[in-house]
Design an enzyme around this catalytic site. Sequence first.
Site, short mmCIF file in Angstrom:
data_model
loop_
_atom_site.label_atom_id
_atom_site.label_comp_id
_atom_site.label_asym_id
_atom_site.label_seq_id
_atom_site.Cartn_x
_atom_site.Cartn_y
_atom_site.Cartn_z
N ALA A 79 3.61 3.46 -3.02
CA ALA A 79 4.48 2.75 -2.10
C ALA A 79 4.56 3.59 -0.83
O ALA A 79 4.30 4.80 -0.86
CB ALA A 79 5.86 2.58 -2.72
N GLY A 124 3.01 3.80 -6.96
CA GLY A 124 2.87 2.35 -6.94
C GLY A 124 1.41 1.92 -7.07
O GLY A 124 1.13 0.82 -7.56
N GLU A 127 0.71 1.86 -10.61
CA GLU A 127 1.46 0.74 -11.19
C GLU A 127 0.78 -0.60 -10.90
O GLU A 127 0.82 -1.51 -11.73
CB GLU A 127 2.90 0.74 -10.65
CG GLU A 127 3.71 1.91 -11.19
CD GLU A 127 5.08 2.00 -10.54
OE1 GLU A 127 5.14 2.23 -9.33
OE2 GLU A 127 6.08 1.82 -11.25
N GLU A 147 6.22 10.11 -8.85
CA GLU A 147 7.52 9.75 -8.27
C GLU A 147 8.56 10.85 -8.46
O GLU A 147 9.34 11.12 -7.55
CB GLU A 147 8.04 8.44 -8.89
CG GLU A 147 7.35 7.19 -8.37
CD GLU A 147 6.10 6.83 -9.15
OE1 GLU A 147 5.62 7.66 -9.96
OE2 GLU A 147 5.60 5.72 -8.95
N1 DAK Z 1 3.07 6.48 1.98
C1 DAK Z 1 2.92 6.56 3.32
N2 DAK Z 1 1.91 7.19 3.93
C2 DAK Z 1 0.99 7.78 3.14
C3 DAK Z 1 1.08 7.75 1.73
C4 DAK Z 1 2.19 7.06 1.15
N3 DAK Z 1 2.34 6.93 -0.18
N4 DAK Z 1 0.04 8.44 1.23
C5 DAK Z 1 -0.67 8.87 2.29
N5 DAK Z 1 -0.12 8.48 3.44
C6 DAK Z 1 -0.58 8.73 4.80
C7 DAK Z 1 -0.28 10.18 5.20
O1 DAK Z 1 1.06 10.29 5.65
C8 DAK Z 1 -1.30 10.40 6.29
O2 DAK Z 1 -0.84 9.79 7.47
P1 DAK Z 1 -1.00 10.56 8.91
O3 DAK Z 1 -0.34 11.86 8.75
O4 DAK Z 1 -2.51 10.65 9.08
O5 DAK Z 1 -0.35 9.61 9.86
C9 DAK Z 1 -2.49 9.57 5.83
O6 DAK Z 1 -1.99 8.64 4.87
C10 DAK Z 1 -3.55 10.42 5.14
O7 DAK Z 1 -2.91 11.17 4.12
P2 DAK Z 1 -3.13 12.76 3.94
O8 DAK Z 1 -3.40 13.40 5.24
O9 DAK Z 1 -2.00 13.26 3.13
O10 DAK Z 1 -4.48 12.76 3.10
P3 DAK Z 1 -4.95 13.87 2.04
O11 DAK Z 1 -6.33 13.52 1.71
O12 DAK Z 1 -4.65 15.24 2.51
O13 DAK Z 1 -4.03 13.60 0.75
C11 DAK Z 1 -2.96 12.22 -0.93
C12 DAK Z 1 -4.14 12.38 0.05
C13 DAK Z 1 -3.03 10.81 -1.52
C14 DAK Z 1 -3.08 13.25 -2.07
C15 DAK Z 1 -1.63 12.46 -0.14
O14 DAK Z 1 -1.63 11.61 0.99
C16 DAK Z 1 -0.44 12.14 -0.96
O15 DAK Z 1 0.00 12.93 -1.81
N6 DAK Z 1 0.15 10.97 -0.71
C17 DAK Z 1 1.36 10.56 -1.39
C18 DAK Z 1 1.01 10.11 -2.78
C19 DAK Z 1 2.24 9.74 -3.56
O16 DAK Z 1 3.12 10.59 -3.81
N7 DAK Z 1 2.31 8.50 -3.92
C20 DAK Z 1 3.43 8.00 -4.67
C21 DAK Z 1 4.37 7.44 -3.68
S1 DAK Z 1 5.89 7.03 -4.46
C22 DAK Z 1 10.66 2.15 -6.17
C23 DAK Z 1 9.64 1.37 -5.73
C24 DAK Z 1 8.40 1.85 -5.77
C25 DAK Z 1 8.13 3.09 -6.19
C26 DAK Z 1 9.15 3.87 -6.62
C27 DAK Z 1 10.42 3.43 -6.62
N8 DAK Z 1 12.04 1.71 -6.09
C28 DAK Z 1 12.42 1.29 -4.79
C29 DAK Z 1 12.95 2.25 -7.02
C30 DAK Z 1 6.86 3.67 -6.05
C31 DAK Z 1 6.83 4.91 -5.49
C32 DAK Z 1 5.64 5.51 -5.05
O17 DAK Z 1 4.60 4.93 -5.07
#
Ligand code: DAK
Length: 273
Positions: A79, A124, A127, A147
Amino acid sequence: MIPQGENIKLTVDSGIAILTIDRPKALNALNEQTLHELKSALDWLEHHAAGREGSNDPSKTVDVVIFTGAGEKSFIAGADILEMKDKDYQQGERFARFGQSVTRAMELLPQPIIAAVNGFALGGGCEFAISCDFILASENAVFGQPEVCLGIIPGFGGTTRLAKFVGLPRARELIYSGRKLKAQEAKEIGLVNELVPLAQLMDRAKAIAKEIQKNSPLAVSRSKKIMNLVYSMPMDLALREEAMQFGSIFGSHDQREGMSAFAEKRPANFKGE
Ligand code: DAK
């Protein structure tokens, strides 16, 4: 018209739809707009299943959907964290409910959905992959439910669906640790059905889709429905439902045709009715 969005691409060719999340600047992370576009695409797909009213145009009838991410690095990086970070309790719950309605729509879609995971499938993203019928992944894929590392919990169905793929103890371990797992491990624990080199991912997904497509769309969609029901019903009720659905398919065009074709030693001509 086949719906398109700023962050979603949908194509249909010979009964196989390819639904692509295309938001490269955020590694295909799902913001609210993307979720809305995805929901519209799923609504359209549902109305273009074989045998549905409005699916009269055979060039737009869809038997199988392939769900993937654009580019070579990410399926869906979760997400959108930047959009989520300032939400309050109500906004968080509303966002989760809407995301859940989209993943549920994927499970309830009459057509099977193959997840073709081409890179990061985190939070997400994982998921959404497990809301598909099964997962085909490229060798560079990375899965995880990180998360808890962000101070939240899976909100698009991960706490319920991950266990269906990998069993409850492993789902607990993955969700509590938030650790990322590489494609090979994801395959070993049953999250992924098959691994292929990235360059072959879409061809392999299409080949599987074509195999499914040879069969009765009616029987395939009923099978999907029952297999999902088993998880939301006690076993005895689910078995009763299976028997009812099994019975109700008799007399359909596809049942008569499939069995006559077998008896007459010829290929079947299914219609999804
Ligand atoms: N959201 C927003 N932007 C994201 C993103 C994300 N999940 N993942 C990556 N980006 C963006 C980065 O901010 C970056 O943007 P700029 O800085 O270039 O503007 C661009 O994509 C490239 O990312 P990186 O520079 O970080 O690229 P790397 O290759 O170094 O790293 C990575 C890739 C996938 C390992 C890293 O980006 C990363 O760790 N991303 C976050 C992954 C993550 O934690 N995903 C889970 C998100 S939490 C709920 C509803 C839904 C959910 C939970 C609760 N309720 C409301 C209760 C679901 C939650 C999630 O999915």
